[in-house]
Design a protein around this motif. Structure first.
Motif, mmCIF file in Angstrom:
data_model
loop_
_atom_site.group_PDB
_atom_site.id
_atom_site.type_symbol
_atom_site.label_atom_id
_atom_site.label_comp_id
_atom_site.label_asym_id
_atom_site.label_seq_id
_atom_site.Cartn_x
_atom_site.Cartn_y
_atom_site.Cartn_z
ATOM 1 N N GLN A 239 0.530 -9.122 5.890
ATOM 2 C CA GLN A 239 -0.624 -8.761 5.057
ATOM 3 C C GLN A 239 -0.562 -7.290 4.642
ATOM 4 O O GLN A 239 -0.840 -6.935 3.500
ATOM 5 C CB GLN A 239 -1.942 -9.000 5.816
ATOM 6 C CG GLN A 239 -2.406 -10.448 5.798
ATOM 7 C CD GLN A 239 -2.432 -11.031 4.399
ATOM 8 O OE1 GLN A 239 -2.760 -10.354 3.422
ATOM 9 N NE2 GLN A 239 -2.032 -12.290 4.275
ATOM 10 N N ASN A 240 -0.232 -6.468 5.617
ATOM 11 C CA ASN A 240 -0.125 -5.032 5.416
ATOM 12 C C ASN A 240 0.840 -4.673 4.280
ATOM 13 O O ASN A 240 0.519 -3.906 3.371
ATOM 14 C CB ASN A 240 0.327 -4.446 6.760
ATOM 15 C CG ASN A 240 0.279 -2.939 6.760
ATOM 16 O OD1 ASN A 240 -0.477 -2.347 5.989
ATOM 17 N ND2 ASN A 240 1.077 -2.335 7.610
ATOM 18 N N ILE A 241 2.024 -5.282 4.307
ATOM 19 C CA ILE A 241 3.031 -5.021 3.272
ATOM 20 C C ILE A 241 2.570 -5.593 1.925
ATOM 21 O O ILE A 241 2.715 -4.965 0.873
ATOM 22 C CB ILE A 241 4.390 -5.648 3.660
ATOM 23 C CG1 ILE A 241 4.927 -5.020 4.950
ATOM 24 C CG2 ILE A 241 5.410 -5.534 2.530
ATOM 25 C CD1 ILE A 241 5.246 -3.544 4.870
ATOM 26 N N TYR A 242 1.985 -6.790 1.987
ATOM 27 C CA TYR A 242 1.515 -7.460 0.779
ATOM 28 C C TYR A 242 0.484 -6.592 0.051
ATOM 29 O O TYR A 242 0.536 -6.407 -1.166
ATOM 30 C CB TYR A 242 0.903 -8.814 1.183
ATOM 31 C CG TYR A 242 0.575 -9.712 0.031
ATOM 32 C CD1 TYR A 242 1.592 -10.301 -0.724
ATOM 33 C CD2 TYR A 242 -0.744 -9.996 -0.300
ATOM 34 C CE1 TYR A 242 1.301 -11.145 -1.775
ATOM 35 C CE2 TYR A 242 -1.061 -10.839 -1.354
ATOM 36 C CZ TYR A 242 -0.028 -11.407 -2.089
ATOM 37 O OH TYR A 242 -0.315 -12.239 -3.134
ATOM 38 N N ARG A 243 -0.438 -6.021 0.829
ATOM 39 C CA ARG A 243 -1.482 -5.162 0.263
ATOM 40 C C ARG A 243 -0.869 -3.910 -0.384
ATOM 41 O O ARG A 243 -1.161 -3.580 -1.517
ATOM 42 C CB ARG A 243 -2.470 -4.759 1.354
ATOM 43 C CG ARG A 243 -3.912 -4.740 0.880
ATOM 44 C CD ARG A 243 -4.897 -4.390 1.999
ATOM 45 N NE ARG A 243 -4.741 -5.182 3.213
ATOM 46 C CZ ARG A 243 -4.369 -4.677 4.402
ATOM 47 N NH1 ARG A 243 -4.125 -3.383 4.524
ATOM 48 N NH2 ARG A 243 -4.267 -5.460 5.452
ATOM 49 N N GLN A 244 0.032 -3.277 0.361
ATOM 50 C CA GLN A 244 0.708 -2.078 -0.164
ATOM 51 C C GLN A 244 1.414 -2.365 -1.480
ATOM 52 O O GLN A 244 1.361 -1.569 -2.413
ATOM 53 C CB GLN A 244 1.769 -1.581 0.821
ATOM 54 C CG GLN A 244 1.232 -0.880 2.037
ATOM 55 C CD GLN A 244 2.378 -0.451 2.945
ATOM 56 O OE1 GLN A 244 3.472 -0.134 2.490
ATOM 57 N NE2 GLN A 244 2.119 -0.459 4.240
ATOM 58 N N LEU A 245 2.055 -3.531 -1.534
ATOM 59 C CA LEU A 245 2.855 -3.875 -2.696
ATOM 60 C C LEU A 245 1.970 -4.044 -3.936
ATOM 61 O O LEU A 245 2.349 -3.681 -5.046
ATOM 62 C CB LEU A 245 3.604 -5.185 -2.398
ATOM 63 C CG LEU A 245 4.949 -5.374 -3.079
ATOM 64 C CD1 LEU A 245 5.896 -4.246 -2.695
ATOM 65 C CD2 LEU A 245 5.547 -6.713 -2.663
ATOM 66 N N ARG A 246 0.772 -4.596 -3.728
ATOM 67 C CA ARG A 246 -0.129 -4.803 -4.866
ATOM 68 C C ARG A 246 -0.730 -3.503 -5.373
ATOM 69 O O ARG A 246 -1.079 -3.386 -6.540
ATOM 70 C CB ARG A 246 -1.235 -5.800 -4.481
ATOM 71 C CG ARG A 246 -0.745 -7.240 -4.565
ATOM 72 C CD ARG A 246 -1.888 -8.195 -4.543
ATOM 73 N NE ARG A 246 -2.811 -7.873 -3.448
ATOM 74 C CZ ARG A 246 -3.844 -8.632 -3.106
ATOM 75 N NH1 ARG A 246 -4.091 -9.734 -3.778
ATOM 76 N NH2 ARG A 246 -4.629 -8.292 -2.111
ATOM 77 N N GLN A 247 -0.867 -2.515 -4.453
ATOM 78 C CA GLN A 247 -1.432 -1.229 -4.865
ATOM 79 C C GLN A 247 -0.400 -0.353 -5.564
ATOM 80 O O GLN A 247 -0.735 0.498 -6.371
ATOM 81 C CB GLN A 247 -1.996 -0.479 -3.645
ATOM 82 C CG GLN A 247 -3.297 -1.100 -3.143
ATOM 83 C CD GLN A 247 -3.654 -0.630 -1.744
ATOM 84 O OE1 GLN A 247 -2.903 0.118 -1.124
ATOM 85 N NE2 GLN A 247 -4.803 -1.078 -1.261
ATOM 86 N N GLU A 248 0.873 -0.583 -5.218
ATOM 87 C CA GLU A 248 1.932 0.256 -5.755
ATOM 88 C C GLU A 248 2.147 0.013 -7.240
ATOM 89 O O GLU A 248 2.027 -1.108 -7.718
ATOM 90 C CB GLU A 248 3.237 -0.053 -5.020
ATOM 91 C CG GLU A 248 3.878 1.157 -4.401
ATOM 92 C CD GLU A 248 4.974 0.741 -3.424
ATOM 93 O OE1 GLU A 248 5.965 0.173 -3.897
ATOM 94 O OE2 GLU A 248 4.797 0.972 -2.207
ATOM 95 N N THR A 249 2.473 1.070 -7.972
ATOM 96 C CA THR A 249 2.837 0.902 -9.379
ATOM 97 C C THR A 249 4.277 1.367 -9.563
ATOM 98 O O THR A 249 4.723 2.297 -8.902
ATOM 99 C CB THR A 249 1.913 1.731 -10.293
ATOM 100 O OG1 THR A 249 1.768 3.033 -9.724
ATOM 101 C CG2 THR A 249 0.556 1.065 -10.452
#
Ligand code: HEM
Ligand code: 2DC
Length: 469
Positions: A239-249
């Protein structure tokens, strides 16, 4: 003339009686010894039925070659029902470990590129090297604190943390921080759950989990609790990585880890990715750590050999100016040591396949669909297969003596260990750093043997002393 299946020697007529005898021999923890004994009694092939578990067992490398040639396009191992029952019970998807048929193949092909291809090593090596350096720094600190210029301990807990930190760093591209003094209690709980999961699996190889579940047996309840702990922790990391990935541009500058790569690749469903990443995380702890513990134990027992390995590592460091990937190409004896450890102390007591076609082994006919097991532990100790098998001799893997179907610690073919490259690299890097920094010694004269808790483990704590070079 070929002899029929029904004439293969062994005890296969009364599964329940055999289960009772097996239980009396404490077979749940002695499977490896019972297999050795069966090969002694019946010869290089025997048939067996314990409870509902039926198989044909072989020991020769040449017969292993026949077995693997008959594994078909969708190689299938023994179905570990405890593991599939848990997934069914909690409605969780099977990952690559438990899938079969076309679904297994299509997932595995995609995972291969991200997990086991040689190309990925350049991404993994720097991550694993960092963990190795931190491990060494941690040992130095322990030695300093002891005030005795040495550290005597059972390293297994430290090695579990090293292995979890290593596999997590390549899966998530991030550190968990397990080489620090204070560690996340959740991570410790995860480690304990894996041990409990393996331990509770072995009785359920012979007694159907569905039955144990119905009667509310403790072993089933413990097993569920263990997997729950494993999945909860893995879910948090994912979940942690998934969240980071969605915030990243924009695209990341550095290698983001296996999980993020799989998510960005978008070829597997998120549920499939989660299932396999959880299996990789759980499969990457006890396996490599125990193999490293056995290796340190053997090096402590063979001081001259230890010095030879150290010399090889020191020379490799000099020749490669510290470039770790270059270094890994210059340590054949270290690699031989790891093969030698897996020969005498394999993680998996056997390799198995349900064969896809009829075969003939030792002049017996074996029909398609039969579960055929190669006794890996027994093969590693067989004097007909290895010259002086009781001796720990890494150099045997450098010589021209045949290696044909003899180095099978990670299994074979398209269904071999998916974590193999990670495991090998992680273990090589560990040994490099340890040999460069410490001399390993053993306390008293204690013979350590194996015990079976689904994987083979040392039957007592291995106490080692580490001294700075
Ligand atoms: C499968 C051994 C480390 C993940 C296997 C198998 C063996 C094995 C014997 C069965 C192969 C076959 O049936 O042919 C080992 C040993 C290890 C190790 C000796 C370390 C010394 C790891 C690590 C991971 C891992 C570090 C994860 C990063 C897996 C997975 C499978 C597997 C996912 C199932 C693959 C499939 O069914 O397609 N391992 N393993 N293993 N291992 Fe490992
Ligand atoms: C155990 O008779 C003895 O790599 C049984 O990383 C036959 C058998 C079947 C499957 C084997 C198992 C044995 C030993 C442990 C193995 C497993 C397949 C994968 C597993 C070899 C030989 C292991 C340790 C995986 C585990 C990953 C999982 C926990 C997520």
């Amino acid at each position: 003339i070929v002899r029929p299946f029904s004439e293969i020697p062994g005890l296969w007529k009364n599964g329940l009686a055999n289960l009772y005898n097996f239980w009396k021999l404490d077979g749940f923890r002695n499977l490896h010894r019972i297999m050795l004994q069966n090969f002694n009694t019946f010869g290089p092939i025997y048939r067996e039925k314990i409870g509902y578990y039926e198989s044909v067992n072989i020991i020769n490398p040449e017969d292993a070659a026949i077995l693997f040639k008959a594994e078909g396009h969708y190689p299938k191992r023994l179905k570990v029902e405890a593991w599939t029952s848990y997934r069914d019970y909690r409605n969780r998807k099977y990952g690559v470990l438990l899938k079969n048929g076309e679904e297994w193949r299509s997932n595995r092909v995609i995972l291969n590129k991200e997990v086991i291809s040689l190309k990925m090593l350049e991404n993994f090596v720097p991550l694993l090297d960092d963990v190795g350096q931190d491990f060494v720094a941690r040992v130095h600190k322990k030695i300093q604190r002891s005030g005795q210029k040495k550290w005597t301990t059972d390293l297994s807990q430290e090695l579990f943390k090293y292995a979890l930190e290593s596999v997590s760093s390549v899966l998530y591209g991030e550190r968990l921080g397990l080489m620090l003094d204070y560690i996340d209690p959740e991570a410790q709980h995860f480690i304990d759950c894996i041990t409990l999961m393996f331990k509770t699996t072995s009785p359920m190889l012979y007694i159907p989990p569905s039955l144990l579940r119905q009667i509310g047996a403790k072993v089933w309840r413990d097993h569920v609790e263990a997997w729950d702990g494993i999945f909860n922790q893995a879910d948090r990391c994912i979940q942690n990585i998934y969240r980071q990935l969605r915030q990243e541009t924009g695209s990341p500058k550095r290698y983001p880890g296996i999980l993020a790569s799989l998510l960005m690749l978008d070829k597997l469903s998120i549920e499939d990715i989660k299932a396999s990443v959880t299996e990789l995380m759980a499969g990457g702890v006890d396996t490599t750590s125990i193999t490293l513990l056995w290796t340190l134990y053997e090096l402590a027992r063979h001081p001259t050999l230890q010095e030879e390995l150290r010399a090889e590592v020191v020379a490799a460091r000099a020749e490669s100016q510290g470039d770790m990937q270059e270094m890994l190409k210059r340590i054949p004896l270290v690699k031989g040591a790891l093969k030698e450890t897996l020969r005498l102390h394999p993680v998996a007591v056997s390799l198995q396949r349900y064969i896809a076609e009829d075969i003939i082994i030792q002049n017996y006919h074996i029909p398609a669909g039969t579960l055929v097991q190669l006794g890996l532990h027994a093969m590693g100790r067989d004097p007909k297969v290895f010259f002086r098998p009781e001796q720990y001799q890494p150099s045997r893997w450098l010589r021209t003596e045949t290696h044909y179907f003899r180095s099978l610690g990670f299994g074979f073919g398209p269904r071999q260990c998916l974590g193999r490259r990670i495991a090998e690299t992680e273990m090589q890097i560990f040994l490099i750093h340890m040999l460069e920094n410490f001399r390993v010694e053993k306390q008293r004269h204690v013979e350590v043997q194996s015990t079976f808790e689904l994987i083979l483990l040392p039957d007592k704590p291995i106490i080692l002393t580490l001294k700075p070079i």
